[in-house]
Scaffold this motif. Structure first.
Motif: not given
Lengths: 573, 162, 565
Positions: B65-67, B70
């Protein structure tokens, strides 16, 4: 060795060291915010900037390696001006609720603001706005107060390998949170609270249950009793301003009485009991061919971790409840009957160095007395605040003794608070029970210390008992992977969720670092040595408990009250 | 359970997703490639897809999810059938990008980042598409570049995309 | 490919077939039509022109005597679609499908140029038919773009015909790794991504770094708004990048390369992917290349829309499938790059220079350009200028030459105001500095930077406060969010400049902007943050009066900013 100059003073330091390391040698204090030794070294906050001759820009001291002949200035007017502006920027995106923040006067950001004499924030633009997550019984996450230092991510990812938090979005909108902004309560977060321990501000804090306890104490119908975890006596001092390593056992008992608790008991008592139950369970598994290695089950973060990440290994867990929960179950059964109190009127409070205990006491398995066995858990930090609220000056309290019978304990129960302590306590008892001989020395040094994975073989009669001890879930993972791969021939493994064990738990006073952990460990073993009795099976109150109530270890009542089962949870469910 | 953006049936979609994941099983380094291909397949990256990718590659959902959040290319919500990407490069900015966006908003009725209620168009602003000589420019569905757009040409351009 | 002879054989055969493109009439073929297939011309519908031309050729029964090649970008995007017809080297512009018939029937069949489609210099009566005579091209020097008029980017043999892979052959068969690095060092080549670090030194560090395997990485994440040089190279001459990387692989002892291309460039990715496949097929990638016992292969990694990934440490993270967040240096990629291993990272344009340097020698290359900046630089010319598109000029060419001679000046008789170089990291250069020769140092001295080569021209109607706001908006949006000065500082700068442009500017705002800018420059973690304030600082430096006018008089002389009532 590398030779360099810092603020006109020559310094020599090992290659690979940082400017920050070198500055410490010459007594130059460089302010830091995101930096956390050994845990988080990412150079993100830019508070530790220094001037390096020949460098195009300022250099972050926390990550910049020293170089031969380097000339560093740590406190030129331009460096200070730059740091101050960076700090002003960070503060411009901060809610400034210091007076109502639980970290008031124990906040690294606040301290920096004070040290730099920030008197005005010239920027009145947007602030980060994300909702507060108070879903978890243990922790509250308030992204508004987050300075994006990422210490929590580092500790959760690298130390605990839980990976419940990550950086999301980017730029000004960056958020540290679980995926999809999931609630901490609904995901793999094991509630260990290490994040709250490393957070420089109040962005992740323990859920404060102090008011619940005040309410219970104010209720004349309630019989309010309290248990104190082994590690709390070597932590409370710090929570009220004493030096790390102070032992405040008697003062804590006295203070709790003055707060109005009807009985002040000790989790050390059920720690001793745990040794008898767990020791017998181990012997049973060894002799009757049960699942080995057997793994300790005292640490609720670890239990949740195993349920999420190693559900296939749940059979390895001892079925023993944690000492807190054994205490809770007995308080509302054995004690209630013995004392003639209606268990419905008992309000059972627990003081723990731990945030996960708040979660543990609410687990559905923990109602075996017919009531919620432990009603509320306070961390060491909360107890410190309660003492302050009550105006109790711990240092000047007389030392008092715990109440009987649930306050009687041995040194073996006491050392449960340090990594290796459960194992050492178990070995003291198992050795003597199996061999019938008295140990020459009760000190199993091999179990002690901060090493992530400790291994030992102890000859118990004919059997060489192979044991492993881990602290920090990342280290547990190493051993668990060995079990999964069929490469682990241990009999018994002690797992503690937090680095250093409970003395470094997520509910410990802040700061907690390696140095402070070591001091608390020292204090723990000092306390052990001070005890007359140092082996669990010699605890007379435990013997009486079996005689009067439980009958025998692993008996029917034990099974009902002191043992539990686990739930495979998996991840991303 | 799984939501599906098209009508092909979730099981079939899951199978196709697994085909994308398979070559990268246990290889976290393939995350961006897998996400890119998965979005091509499904149109966006809903939670169930990210969970499957996380488990396939052996990374945490948090990391995935962070990727996803981003990189601007990844979307958490379904998008329209046609993607109108207005170039926000310097040349386009200097030559009337703001007017172009305003005109597009007037015609399709949604702001950048939004999708029309009939799911026909998603309007978005993208970084320089390298058609600076044709400013102001817009790229439709990632391939058709329309350059030197005058506001009155917009209806005609959009007509090509049903 | 097992030997130089084998390569030479392909080269000779193919060169024979392509003689017509050198102006030598062929016995079997009437013409080669090189149709620009750059992004600009494609969006101007050049493929429709190609279709019409093919139809006309078939109709006239000469389809087998004329080749139509879709090339990489030829440069003059605003004239597109453009084409060059060989052997005459006639340059046609603004082609429409209906023009196809005239070119086929008049030019190709009868030898009469189609006058109305020829280029005319501004003010000139007579057209300039030959491509080499046109000002726009005559003043350029094509090293990186050497193949853009000449080859079919999808034909490896075309590339070989113009000495392609000869440099790799030379490097593998005749040179030692140290020799290759020495040659690159001697050439004076500096990274074309913006910072301008010596490529040879970078290679040397990596070659000497401990740790294996080593990697070669091409940064094709061309993110500066207004820059599309790398795109043109990747689309027009992908093999030049592959060859450059392979040479480096030999020099530093790497067997694996990665090319990181931004997702916004689908055609570049397609061409590159095809070129890599062909190179493998010809044994120019793979095992034992040129029988020299050297193995090398390349993988493409596609970006996913994050400007910061152009920063080298962020790009490395992105290759590893992570958030593209920069990390502090040292360690530099030479010591800890992809997967923590020693890595050489250069951008597309840098790589495309390498084969020519190896083939023609460092001395040849070092003779071009200025004392400290060698070779050529490609610029993407855009904005308020007559000739927009791609130009390649020797270092040291002045801004005035580029803007007014090659670029043809400002349209509609407007006044030149500034030229912006270096994208969000660069600055706006006013008329007083137009005679600055372009090199890394001199652009830095006047508050801008080389950057990757975007060059946006602004005229009297461009509000400089608005431009500064545009770049800040960009940086705020693209900041990764890791370090506080960039994450919060650029946001605060944007907020201040936004209120100035709204007519709500306050006394002291300019000073506050400068203070913020200076601190962000000296404290931000990566190059993106450290250079983010440049557009603001340079516009304050040269156009402070515009800021003051916005703040004090609540007035935007260009009528661009909309003030709140």
């Amino acid at each position: 060795m590398i030779n360099l100059t810092i603020d006109n003073q020559k310094v020599a330091i090992e290659e690979g060291s940082t400017i920050l390391d070198a500055a410490q040698i010459v007594g130059a204090k460089i302010p830091t915010l995101c930096y956390l030794k050994e845990i988080n070294v990412i150079g993100a906050c830019r508070i530790c900037m220094v001037e390096v001759q020949g460098a195009r820009t300022f250099v972050p001291a926390c990550v910049a390696p020293v170089a031969e002949g380097m000339v560093v200035r740590t406190n030129t007017p331009s460096v200070i001006k730059a740091r101050k502006l960076v700090l002003e920027l960070i503060l411009s995106d901060h809610p400034m609720e210091c007076l109502t923040c639980v970290r008031n006067q124990n906040c690294e950001l606040q301290t920096l603001a004070e040290e730099f004499g920030i008197s005005e924030i010239r920027f009145d633009g947007a602030k980060t706005e994300y909702p507060i997550d108070d879903s978890s019984p243990a922790l509250i996450r308030d992204p508004r107060k987050c300075v994006l230092c990422r210490r929590c991510i580092s500790v959760c990812t690298n130390v605990q390998t839980v990976q419940a938090l990550a950086a999301e979005n980017r730029g000004f909108d960056t958020l540290i949170a679980p995926a999809f902004n999931d609630k901490l309560a609904d995901m793999e977060c094991v509630q260990c609270g290490q994040c709250s321990l490393v957070c420089p501000t109040g962005a992740i804090v323990e859920k404060d249950d102090v008011d619940k306890v005040w309410a219970a104490l104010a209720d004349p119908k309630k019989h309010v009793l309290v248990q104190t975890a082994p590690a709390t006596r070597v932590q409370l001092g710090e929570a009220v301003g004493a030096e790390p390593g102070s032992i405040f056992t008697g003062q804590m008992v006295a203070g709790l009485r003055r707060l109005g608790f009807d009985k002040v008991f000790d989790t050390d008592f059920t720690a001793d009991l745990t040794i008898l139950e767990e020791g017998n369970e181990l012997l049973q598994r060894v002799t009757q061919g049960g699942t080995l290695p057997m793994i300790t089950s005292c640490s609720p973060g670890w239990i949740k971790f195993c349920e999420h990440f190693y559900p296939d290994l749940l059979d390895h867990l001892s079925t023993c409840k944690s000492p807190q929960q054994m205490f809770g179950a007995l308080a509302k059964t054995y004690y209630a009957k013995k004392e003639g109190v209606d268990p419905a009127d008992i309000y059972s409070v627990s003081i723990m160095p731990c945030t996960a205990k708040k979660y543990e006491c609410q687990r559905p398995e923990m109602f075996s007395s017919g009531y919620q066995d432990v009603d509320v858990v306070l961390t060491s930090r909360e107890l410190g605040r309660m003492f302050k609220q009550a105006g109790l000056d711990c240092s000047n309290l007389p030392e008092e003794e715990y109440d009987a019978p649930l306050g009687i304990s041995t040194g073996a129960g006491e050392i449960f608070g340090a990594s290796g302590g459960v194992m050492e306590a178990a070995l003291r008892t198992v050795y003597e029970v199996v061999t019938g001989q008295t140990l020459e020395s009760v000190d199993f040094e091999v179990c002690r210390g901060l090493t992530g994975v400790k291994e030992a073989t102890v000859q118990v009669g004919d059997l060489p008992v192979k044991v492993a001890i881990t602290n920090g879930l990342g280290n547990a993972r190493k051993v668990l992977d060995k079990i999964r791969a069929g490469e682990a021939d241990y009999h018994f493994i002690e797992v503690m969720t937090c680095p250093g064990g409970c003395i470094g738990g997520g509910g410990s006073p802040i700061p907690t670092n390696t140095n402070i952990r070591l001091k608390r460990i020292d204090a723990t073993y000092t306390e052990d040595e001070r005890m007359v009795l140092r082996k669990s099976h010699e605890n007379p109150a435990v013997t009486a408990l079996y005689e009067e109530f439980l009958e025998k270890p692993l008996g029917h009542k034990s099974h009902k009250l002191l043992h539990t089962h686990y739930t495979p949870r998996g991840v991303n469910k | 359970m799984a939501e599906c953006a098209c009508n092909c049936g979730e099981d079939e979609l899951t199978k196709q997703l697994d085909k994308i994941i398979d070559p990268y099983r246990g290889q976290p380094g393939g995350l961006i490639q897998v996400l890119t291909k998965s979005q091509e397949l499904i149109g966006y990256l809903p939670k169930w897809v990210q969970v499957r990718i996380a488990e396939g590659l052996g990374v945490s959902l948090q990391e995935v999810y962070g990727v996803v959040t981003f990189y601007a290319f990844f979307s958490l919500i379904p998008r329209g059938r046609h993607k109108l990407s207005v170039c926000a490069g310097t040349a386009c900015y200097v030559k009337g990008m703001k007017t172009l966006i305003k005109s597009l908003r007037d015609v399709i009725g949604v702001k950048p980042g939004q999708t029309t209620p009939d799911s026909r168009f998603t309007l978005e602003i993208v970084r320089c598409i390298g058609a600076c000589g044709l400013a102001p420019a817009m790229i439709v569905d990632g391939k058709d570049v329309h350059g030197r757009i005058e506001p009155e040409q917009i209806p005609e351009i959009l007509e090509q995309y049903a | 490919m097992k030997s130089l002879d084998e390569l030479a054989k392909i080269r000779e055969n193919r060169r024979e077939a392509l003689k017509i493109r050198e102006g030598i009439p062929s016995a079997t073929e009437k013409a080669h039509v090189m149709m620009c297939g750059g992004a600009g011309c494609i969006s101007s519908k050049c493929t429709d022109v190609v279709d019409a031309m093919k139809e006309s050729l078939s109709k006239n029964g000469i389809a087998d005597q004329v080749q139509i090649i879709l090339t990489g970008c030829m440069g003059p995007c605003d004239m597109g679609p453009v084409a060059i017809v060989y052997p005459d080297a006639t340059f046609y512009r603004r082609l429409k499908p209906k023009d196809a018939e005239a070119i086929v029937e008049e030019h190709i069949m009868k030898g009469n140029m189609v006058q109305r489609l020829l280029y005319r210099s501004p003010g000139a009566k007579e057209p300039t038919p030959k491509v080499d005579d046109i000002d726009l091209f005559a003043k350029q020097k094509k090293i990186v773009l050497r193949n853009n008029f000449y080859i079919d980017p999808t034909s490896i043999e075309d590339y070989i015909a113009n000495n392609g892979y000869a440099a790799l052959g030379k490097a593998l068969v005749e040179m030692k790794p140290e020799g290759i690095i020495e040659e690159v060092k001697k050439s004076g080549l500096r990274g074309r991504g913006g910072a301008g670090f010596s490529s040879g030194m970078k290679w040397g560090f990596t070659a000497n770094a401990k740790g294996t395997p080593k990697y070669v990485v091409c940064n094709g994440d061309e993110g500066d708004p207004g820059a599309f040089m790398d795109r043109s190279v990747l689309e027009g001459d992908p093999h030049s990048v592959i060859e450059g990387m392979a040479i480096c692989g030999r020099a530093i002892g790497a067997e694996q390369g990665y090319i990181y291309v931004r997702a916004e460039y689908p055609l570049a990715i397609e061409r590159l992917d095809y070129a890599i496949k062909k190179a493998r097929e010809y044994g120019l990638l793979g095992n034992d290349i040129f029988g020299a016992g050297f193995n090398f292969d390349i993988e493409i990694r596609i970006g996913a829309g994050a400007f910061v990934c152009g920063e080298e440490t962020a790009l490395l993270k992105s290759i590893e499938g992570k958030r593209g967040e920069p990390r502090p240096r040292p360690p530099f990629p030479a010591n800890a790059g992809v997967w923590g291993k020693p890595t050489v990272l250069n951008n597309v344009e840098t790589w495309a220079n390498i084969p020519e340097i190896i083939l023609k020698g460092a001395d040849w290359y070092a003779a071009i350009g200025t004392e400290k900046s060698k070779g050529t630089k490609i610029f993407a010319l855009a904005g308020r200028i007559n000739n927009t598109g791609i130009v390649e000029v020797p270092m040291g060419t002045t801004l005035r030459e580029i803007v007014f001679e090659i670029g043809g000046g400002i349209p509609r008789k407007k006044q030149f105001k500034a030229v912006q170089t270096g994208g969000p990291s660069g600055g706006c250069i006013p008329a007083e500095h137009l005679d600055t020769p372009i090199d890394y140092e001199s652009l830095g001295e006047i508050g801008s930077m080389m950057g990757s080569g975007g060059m946006i021209v602004m005229d009297e109607d461009t509000c400089m406060v608005d431009i500064a706001k545009f770049f800040l908006d960009f940086v705020v949006d693209e900041s990764c969010g890791k370090c506080s000065p960039c994450r919060i500082g650029t946001k605060r700068m944007y907020e201040i400049i936004d209120r100035i442009s709204n007519g709500e500017g306050r006394e002291g705002d300019i000073e506050l902007l400068i203070e913020l800018a200076n601190t962000i420059e000296s404290t931000a973690l990566c190059g993106l943050g450290q250079t983010a304030p440049n557009p603001v600082l340079s516009t304050i430096r040269y156009f402070r009066n515009e800021y003051e006018e916005h703040i004090k008089d609540k007035k935007c002389a260009c009528n661009v900013c909309e003030f709140k009532e």
